[in-house]
Design an enzyme around this catalytic site. Sequence first.
Site, PDB file in Angstrom:
ATOM      1  CB  SER A 180      -0.965  -0.002   1.186  1.00 44.37           C
ATOM      2  OG  SER A 180      -0.274  -0.171   2.399  1.00 44.37           O
ATOM      3  CG  HIS A 208      -3.628  -0.513  -2.304  1.00 48.03           C
ATOM      4  ND1 HIS A 208      -4.085   0.783  -2.261  1.00 48.03           N
ATOM      5  CD2 HIS A 208      -3.424  -0.876  -1.024  1.00 48.03           C
ATOM      6  CE1 HIS A 208      -4.143   1.186  -1.006  1.00 48.03           C
ATOM      7  NE2 HIS A 208      -3.747   0.192  -0.232  1.00 48.03           N
ATOM      8  CE  LYS A 240      -7.509   1.346   0.633  1.00 49.21           C
ATOM      9  NZ  LYS A 240      -7.060   0.330   1.563  1.00 49.21           N
TER      10      LYS A 240
HETATM   11  C1  PLP Z   1      -7.053   0.308   3.004  1.00 50.28           C
HETATM   12  C2  PLP Z   1      -6.500  -1.027   3.333  1.00 50.28           C
HETATM   13  C3  PLP Z   1      -7.166  -1.882   4.207  1.00 50.28           C
HETATM   14  C4  PLP Z   1      -8.341  -1.435   5.016  1.00 50.28           C
HETATM   15  O1  PLP Z   1      -9.505  -1.381   4.257  1.00 50.28           O
HETATM   16  P1  PLP Z   1     -10.700  -0.471   4.765  1.00 50.28           P
HETATM   17  O2  PLP Z   1     -11.883  -0.976   4.033  1.00 50.28           O
HETATM   18  O3  PLP Z   1     -10.324   0.923   4.435  1.00 50.28           O
HETATM   19  O4  PLP Z   1     -10.803  -0.698   6.253  1.00 50.28           O
HETATM   20  C5  PLP Z   1      -6.681  -3.153   4.370  1.00 50.28           C
HETATM   21  N1  PLP Z   1      -5.561  -3.559   3.738  1.00 50.28           N
HETATM   22  C6  PLP Z   1      -4.877  -2.749   2.913  1.00 50.28           C
HETATM   23  C7  PLP Z   1      -3.642  -3.252   2.234  1.00 50.28           C
HETATM   24  C8  PLP Z   1      -5.317  -1.458   2.699  1.00 50.28           C
HETATM   25  O5  PLP Z   1      -4.631  -0.642   1.927  1.00 50.28           O
END
Ligand code: PLP
Length: 391
Positions: A180, A208, A240
């Site tokens: 990330s 991602h 995302k």
């Molecule tokens: C953003 C993210 C999460 C968390 O997801 P949310 O739905 O925002 O709680 C988990 N793992 C990774 C690698 C992330 O980038």
Amino acid sequence: MTSMDAILQAQLHQRREDHLYRTRLNVASGCASTLTVEGHSLINFCSNDYLGLAGHADISQALKQAADQFGTGSGASHLVSGHSVVHQELEEQLAEFTGRPRALLFSTGYMANIGAINALVGRRDLVLQDQLNHASLLDGGRLSQADFKRYKHVDMASLEQRLEQSSAERKLIVTDGVFSMDGNLAPLDEISALAAQHNAWLMVDDAHGVGVLGQQGAGLVEQLNMNVEQVPVLVGTLGKSFGTFGAFVAGSEALIETLIQYSRSYIYTTALPPAIAAATLASLKIVRQESWRRDKLVQLVARFRRGAKQIGLQLAESHTPIQPVLINSDEKVMQVGQQLRGAGFLVGAIRPPTVPVGTGRLRITFSADHSEEQVDQLIAALDSLNLAAAI
Ligand SMILES: *Cc1c(COP(=O)(O)O)cnc(C)c1O
């Protein structure tokens, strides 16, 4: 002041001194390629809305229609009465999308990760995680009471050594798919081979990668053509690339039933609003069909990397929409972030503990909503800061 507040104030003061104090923006517009912040319009290079779907009209239309039919809240957890036909339909479509027998919705990715790890391992077991895994995975590992070890970032010798040392009953390897904060990819084929060799289980969090990688956007596992035997536990998030909210775990029938029985962060929380699930169904259709969004991202990222090289910036080995620019001091990262904001650009300025000490960085992210001109403007702004000389 109470004694609690005096202690907290001292701690907060120290955090400021360390240049680690965090503050929030009050954003007055929806997530898009430009944001309005305190009356200023800023070009947004810090969201995870990679496909530009967070403001898509068809998706908000689906949300509105479902809200008229199902209301705003689910009213209960999935195991009581919160599981609607819309959640069920979304789970079935996510299973099909990822090429797995089943999928299970969670309210957030954080909860999916905590819940999956803790349903799979406990005392007497082993959890091995990449050093740079997302905080939610690391927290899940700590909470599990399993023997929790990290291996060096994408270092297969380090992983293998830890596997060899263990005689635990269950061994779970956990990794980000796309990292990330760095944008690089986990070597999933090698990790999966090691898992098979050592009778370990593999969990991949592709928050991602989903939406961005693979012909249909099913992520790194689609790009590498890895099936459910090779990657038995697959996590994706919906806040995302999907532009909505929530997360899912995809895998076998036995895995999903186990999560329903044992994942505390699944059981003891209110189900997502059905209207959010309906919006995500609309989003999923676009994610799968509109591959031009992925193609455009690839072009924007290549354009940025070309431009950044020309102005002498040191880039990381990333070809995903996450493009870090390393800045050596935490103080300097914040300064550069502020200067860019002054010039009309919002980029992530990332410091410890989100990244290891000494690896503060700008985290520049791209969206299919950006134009080539916006990318060129960003390069010009970075150039005018004379960063190459400062790094
Ligand atoms: C953003 C993210 C999460 C968390 O997801 P949310 O739905 O925002 O709680 C988990 N793992 C990774 C690698 C992330 O980038």
